[in-house]
Design an enzyme around this catalytic site. Structure first.
Site, PDB file in Angstrom:
ATOM      1  N   TYR A  21      43.840  46.489  42.082  1.00  0.00           N
ATOM      2  CA  TYR A  21      42.560  45.942  41.616  1.00  0.00           C
ATOM      3  C   TYR A  21      41.933  45.035  42.683  1.00  0.00           C
ATOM      4  CZ  TYR A  21      44.424  47.162  36.939  1.00  0.00           C
ATOM      5  OH  TYR A  21      44.973  47.796  35.864  1.00  0.00           O
ATOM      6  N   HIS A  46      53.005  50.821  39.147  1.00  0.00           N
ATOM      7  CA  HIS A  46      51.704  51.264  38.633  1.00  0.00           C
ATOM      8  C   HIS A  46      51.683  52.747  38.233  1.00  0.00           C
ATOM      9  CE1 HIS A  46      47.275  49.828  38.906  1.00  0.00           C
ATOM     10  NE2 HIS A  46      47.425  50.671  37.911  1.00  0.00           N
TER      11      HIS A  46
END
Ligand code: FMN
Length: 383
Positions: A266, A327
């Site tokens: 992010y 992730h």
């Protein structure tokens, strides 16, 4: 639902599939070794005189993790018995609606099954009479029955609906006829389109596993297998950057949100860390009051996990991270997870988890790691 091993967020997902994913994950034991699929609640029962229906029944049982039961005649059918239009045994039985050829053996635990797939060959447009014997041998009230059959060329016709009166308390689904040599994937397509009831085992497993996991819906938190408590609701920070990110996280914390989710991908861990530190200062919160999750990414990060994990800790600058996730699956995911386990030992990470891991990936991954993930964070759009 899964495309190229990635979750297709636009695909429809049935409640049963969500329950099944939860079941598989939540019911894995604490050693991380996955337990066998639920099974046991679905029975595939079939009669096959010349082995055409048999492989289809075997495929169905395999696809469904169901038990398989062959309806075996006490008096086996000879070739002469099966020669049709000869007024042989099979012809005579089909002409006599009251014929009930005896079955060798019995399903002892029929009460355990909620769903029965019933396979048979078409004999003169109908199910063989031995199927009637089978249906009349048990109390099938409340069970869901799904007939399937093979034939030389006939369709299923009335062969499935003619059986309904023999188990009138059952919930009969429409049957399906298959040609001989039907493939496993064709069976899979058919089965995946059926509206089957959720097996009680799945519902029970989800209920008991979630209660074991320590959900508290009053405090809206869950006690994880690591012993730490995690808020159920939180703010995801994907696509938030700079001042917008800092303000959003601080507003959320000021409004009572206590879980903030970020990731190296992010690109905002520094802003998240800054917002948490400022909110602690301004709102009088302790570090322990706020649960921060971050994630490391496949590729170079998982290839050099110690370095990547330390970089996350440095960017967040919060002393420790409450939870770190991998992730996505990656060829170095086990190595990366093992590196995270070392950071758990030195207190820099409190709980471990996975993101975008589904049943297949979990089954491969879990046996390879000593610490069972406390969380599997997957994207789900149930509605
Ligand atoms: C007594 C008898 C009657 C049959 N009647 C039909 C029929 O009406 N229509 C059809 O297409 N096939 C008919 N068949 C062929 C079977 O339905 C077909 O070969 C089936 O796939 C056999 O399955 P199995 O090998 O699992 O027993 C009949 C076979 C027998 C033995």
């Amino acid at each position: 639902m899964l495309e190229n091993n990635r979750f297709d967020s636009k695909a429809n997902i049935k409640r049963g599939e969500v329950a099944s994913m939860l079941y598989h994950y939540l019911s894995s034991n604490t050693s991380g070794q996955p337990e066998p699929a639920a099974g046991g609640k679905i029975l595939v029962a079939y009669f096959s005189a010349t082995n055409t229906t048999r492989p289809l029944a075997e495929y169905a049982a395999d696809i469904l993790s169901a038990d398989l039961y062959e309806i075996v005649p006490e008096d086996p059918y000879t070739d002469a018995d099966l020669a049709y239009y000869t007024n042989g045994r099979a012809d005579r039985e089909q002409n006599d609606a009251s014929a009930r050829p005896a079955i060798s053996g019995i399903v002892e635990n029929m009460a355990d099954y909620d769903v029965i797939f019933l396979g048979y060959p078409i004999w003169h447009g109908q199910a063989p009479r031995i199927i009637s014997t089978f249906l009349e041998s048990y109390d099938l009230t409340g069970k869901t029955i799904i007939p399937f059959c093979t034939s030389h060329s006939s369709g299923i016709g009335s062969s499935d609906t003619s059986l309904h009166s023999l188990a009138s308390g059952a919930n009969w689904l429409a049957g399906r006829r298959f040609a001989g040599g039907t493939t496993r994937s064709a069976m899979e397509d058919w089965i995946s389109g059926l509206d089957l009831p959720e097996p009680e085992a799945v519902v029970d497993a989800v209920t008991s596993a979630t209660s074991k996991a320590g959900f508290n819906f009053e405090t809206k938190s869950v006690t994880l297998n690591s012993g730490y408590e995690m808020p159920i609701n939180g703010l995801g920070t994907y696509s938030l950057h700079g001042e917008t990110c800092v303000n959003a996280v601080k507003s959320a914390l000021a409004s009572g949100v206590r879980l903030i989710d970020t990731a190296t991908a992010y690109g905002n861990e520094e802003e998240v860390g800054q917002a948490v530190r400022e909110a602690m200062e301004e709102l009088g919160l302790q570090r322990e009051d706020i649960f921060v999750i971050t994630k490391i990414y496949p590729g170079s990060e998982m290839a050099n996990p110690e370095q990547s994990i330390q970089a996350c800790l440095d960017r967040l600058d919060l002393g420790y991270v409450d939870m770190m996730l991998l992730h996505h699956p990656d060829r170095n995911d086990v190595k990366a997870y093992q590196a995270m386990e070392k950071f758990v030992e030195n207190g820099k990470i409190r709980s471990l988890g996975l993101s975008n891991w589904y049943v297949k990936e979990l089954e491969e991954f879990l046996p390879q790691v000593p610490i069972t993930p406390a969380l599997v964070q997957n994207e789900i759009h149930p509605l």
